[in-house]
Design a protein around this motif. Structure first.
Motif, short mmCIF file in Angstrom:
data_model
loop_
_atom_site.label_atom_id
_atom_site.label_comp_id
_atom_site.label_asym_id
_atom_site.label_seq_id
_atom_site.Cartn_x
_atom_site.Cartn_y
_atom_site.Cartn_z
N GLY A 214 20.09 75.22 45.91
CA GLY A 214 19.95 76.09 47.06
C GLY A 214 18.65 75.83 47.79
N GLY A 215 17.89 76.92 48.04
CA GLY A 215 16.62 76.79 48.74
C GLY A 215 15.56 76.08 47.94
N ALA A 216 15.80 75.91 46.64
CA ALA A 216 14.83 75.22 45.77
C ALA A 216 15.27 73.80 45.44
N THR A 217 16.21 73.25 46.20
CA THR A 217 16.70 71.90 45.95
C THR A 217 15.54 70.90 45.86
N GLY A 218 15.59 70.08 44.83
CA GLY A 218 14.55 69.07 44.62
C GLY A 218 13.71 69.33 43.40
N TRP A 219 13.67 70.59 42.91
CA TRP A 219 12.74 70.89 41.81
C TRP A 219 13.03 70.09 40.53
N PRO A 220 14.30 69.79 40.16
CA PRO A 220 14.48 69.02 38.92
C PRO A 220 13.76 67.66 38.94
N ALA A 221 13.63 67.08 40.13
CA ALA A 221 12.94 65.79 40.23
C ALA A 221 11.45 65.93 39.97
N THR A 222 10.89 67.11 40.27
CA THR A 222 9.45 67.28 40.01
C THR A 222 9.18 67.22 38.51
N ASP A 223 10.11 67.74 37.71
CA ASP A 223 9.93 67.64 36.25
C ASP A 223 9.97 66.19 35.79
N TRP A 224 10.85 65.41 36.36
CA TRP A 224 10.91 63.98 36.04
C TRP A 224 9.56 63.31 36.35
N VAL A 225 9.05 63.56 37.55
CA VAL A 225 7.80 62.91 37.97
C VAL A 225 6.64 63.36 37.10
N GLU A 226 6.59 64.65 36.77
CA GLU A 226 5.52 65.16 35.91
C GLU A 226 5.57 64.52 34.53
N ASP A 227 6.78 64.42 33.96
CA ASP A 227 6.91 63.75 32.66
C ASP A 227 6.48 62.29 32.75
N MET A 228 6.84 61.64 33.85
CA MET A 228 6.47 60.23 34.01
C MET A 228 4.96 60.07 34.23
N MET A 229 4.34 61.03 34.91
CA MET A 229 2.88 60.99 35.06
C MET A 229 2.21 60.96 33.68
N LEU A 230 2.75 61.74 32.75
CA LEU A 230 2.15 61.82 31.41
C LEU A 230 2.47 60.60 30.55
N ARG A 231 3.44 59.80 30.99
CA ARG A 231 3.86 58.64 30.20
C ARG A 231 3.28 57.32 30.71
N ILE A 232 2.72 57.34 31.90
CA ILE A 232 2.09 56.10 32.40
C ILE A 232 0.62 56.31 32.77
N ASN A 233 0.16 57.57 32.79
CA ASN A 233 -1.23 57.87 33.14
C ASN A 233 -1.83 58.80 32.08
N SER A 234 -3.14 58.92 32.10
CA SER A 234 -3.83 59.75 31.11
C SER A 234 -3.65 61.24 31.43
N PRO A 235 -3.84 62.10 30.42
CA PRO A 235 -3.81 63.54 30.69
C PRO A 235 -4.85 63.95 31.73
N GLU A 236 -5.99 63.26 31.74
CA GLU A 236 -7.03 63.56 32.72
C GLU A 236 -6.56 63.24 34.13
N ASP A 237 -5.79 62.15 34.28
CA ASP A 237 -5.21 61.82 35.59
C ASP A 237 -4.23 62.92 36.02
N TYR A 238 -3.44 63.41 35.08
CA TYR A 238 -2.48 64.47 35.37
C TYR A 238 -3.21 65.72 35.88
#
Length: 449
Positions: A214-238
């Motif tokens: 609905g009005g929040a369309t797109g949010w599931p992809a933010t979880d993907w990107v956040e998980d990927m941030m933690l898998r290719i970059n440091s926690p400090e970068d996150y």
């Protein structure tokens, strides 16, 4: 006079019996529970003292938290009055600014707690509690940092104690489908990508992905990107990214978006092709796991998603999950993305601090663990207490985490985390390049400064 004292004694006995009856599990009876931690609470005498707590939990969740509170009341004699609100975020600000806050507030995310700490509305928790979290929670420094903010004077203290967590780094699958095809659960990102290619080679479709909401369309992809941030970059970068010290259009962030795209923008990888990703409702997306033959073999989503599985689905049998794995080659440990609630003291009532200290006891966790909807990173609990094996397995993921990070979009300004980030991911899923999407999100963030 003797009759009066006798009556008073009888009333006290009745009150004690009533309190015992209110306890979900009788102290001392089930050896799985850490009753010693409950007995130790009895040395804290709070008879006649009241603690007012405001939180987001209503209905069944309110009953669950009150079942935990009952043990604190029974052991200490305190009267804890919990109130739930479906507009907690607005109410707590109104109460704080009016000078009539609760003694304890339960924040559903740390951003608001940090704001109120900065404005001087939260009381610093005892200094030793921060070290307690480091020592006793898995990925303890992550949890201590999550509750540490700058106060009105700019100095940093622990202002919020994390209690009750949720896990987002999960991949759901149907064990029977894996068994029939001869697939094994991957334990590294390299293995997950190899399995994805193997499923395609075998004529199947690896993933179901849907961003519609609905009005929040797109949010599931933010979880993907956040998980990927933690898998290719440091926690400090996150952390820097969430604060916008690392810009949204930095190459490190663009790379994380493209890691999501490696799955979501490959027509062979996604049920319905990549063009269906943005249009498919996230609630309908996992249904492909259960079709015959399966429309997909895997679905990444948080711990709540079984609510949208076919009625009667038994987790652990008809469907199961595994940890969304990290890259073996990048040496970033076992990061977990999730969420959770944070307890803060807002008054000078000393009983409020004692109530938050209660959350350091195993029994405060185990009573809720033994029921439903509760996960904890506390290493001191007995995981055999969990009410079902699904919760225990999710709890193990938390306990094995080397880094825990809160959902990034929830920590960003609303115009980004619940706005430009969502719409940007829809644009990206639709074919726009990652750099352009990231540039546009950063432009929006720049307007907020």
């Amino acid at each position: 006079m003797r009759k009066f004292y006798a009556s008073a004694a009888v009333l006290a006995l009745w009150a004690g019996a009533a309190a015992a009856q209110d306890l979900k599990f009788a102290p001392g009876e089930d050896a799985r529970f850490n009753w010693a931690s409950y007995d130790a609470l009895k040395s804290v005498d709070l008879k006649g003292q009241t603690v007012k707590v405001l939180g987001p939990w209503l209905s069944a969740d309110q009953q669950l938290v009150e079942s935990v509170i009952a043990y604190f009341e029974a052991a200490t004699g305190a009267d804890v009055q919990y109130s739930g609100s479906d507009s907690f975020e607005q109410q707590i600000v109104i109460d704080a600014e009016a000078g009539s806050p609760p003694d304890v507030a339960v924040f559903p995310q740390p951003g608001l707690a940090a704001d109120l700490a900065r404005k001087g509305h939260l009381k610093p928790l005892p200094d030793e509690m921060s070290q307690w979290l480091v020592d006793n929670y898995a990925a303890g420094q992550s949890w201590a940092d999550l509750g540490t903010y700058a106060g009105a004077d700019g100095s940093k203290h622990l202002y919020a104690f994390p209690y009750k967590a949720d896990v987002k780094s999960l991949v759901w699958y149907v064990p029977e489908n894996f068994e029939d095809a001869g697939y094994e659960v991957p334990t590294t990102m390299e293995e997950l990508k190899a399995l994805t290619d193997q499923i395609v080679a075998d004529g199947g479709t690896p993933w179901c992905i849907g961003l519609g909401s609905g009005g929040a369309t797109g949010w599931p992809a933010t979880d993907w990107v956040e998980d990927m941030m933690l898998r290719i970059n440091s926690p400090e970068d996150y952390d820097a990214w969430v604060r916008n010290d690392l810009k949204f259009n930095d190459p490190k962030v663009v790379a994380a978006i493209e890691e999501f795209g490696a799955f979501a923008r490959n027509d062979k990888y996604v049920a319905g092709g990549s063009g269906a990703v943005a249009a498919t409702d996230f609630r309908d997306s996992p249904k492909g796991l259960f079709s015959s033959p399966p429309q997909c073999y895997m679905h990444k989503q948080a711990s709540f998603i079984p609510s949208f599985f076919p009625e009667g689905t038994v987790i652990g049998q008809d469907a199961d999950f595994f940890y969304f794995p990290a890259y073996a080659e990048k040496d970033l440990g076992q990061p977990v993305l999730g969420a959770g609630t944070m307890f803060s003291v807002m008054s000078d009532n000393p009983a409020a601090v004692e109530f938050v200290k209660f959350l350091e006891t195993p029994i405060a966790h185990e009573i809720w663990m033994a029921q439903t909807g509760f996960l904890t990173p506390y290493k001191g609990v007995n995981t055999e207490v969990y009410g079902d094996p699904t919760l225990r397995k999710m709890g193990d993921i938390l306990l094995n985490a080397t880094t825990f990070r809160f959902d990034g979009s929830d920590l960003m300004p609303g115009a980004i985390g619940a706005g430009a980030f969502w719409t940007g991911m829809v644009d990206y899923a639709g074919g726009k390049d990652a750099q352009s999407v990231a540039d546009n999100i950063q432009k929006t963030w720049d307007t907020l400064k």
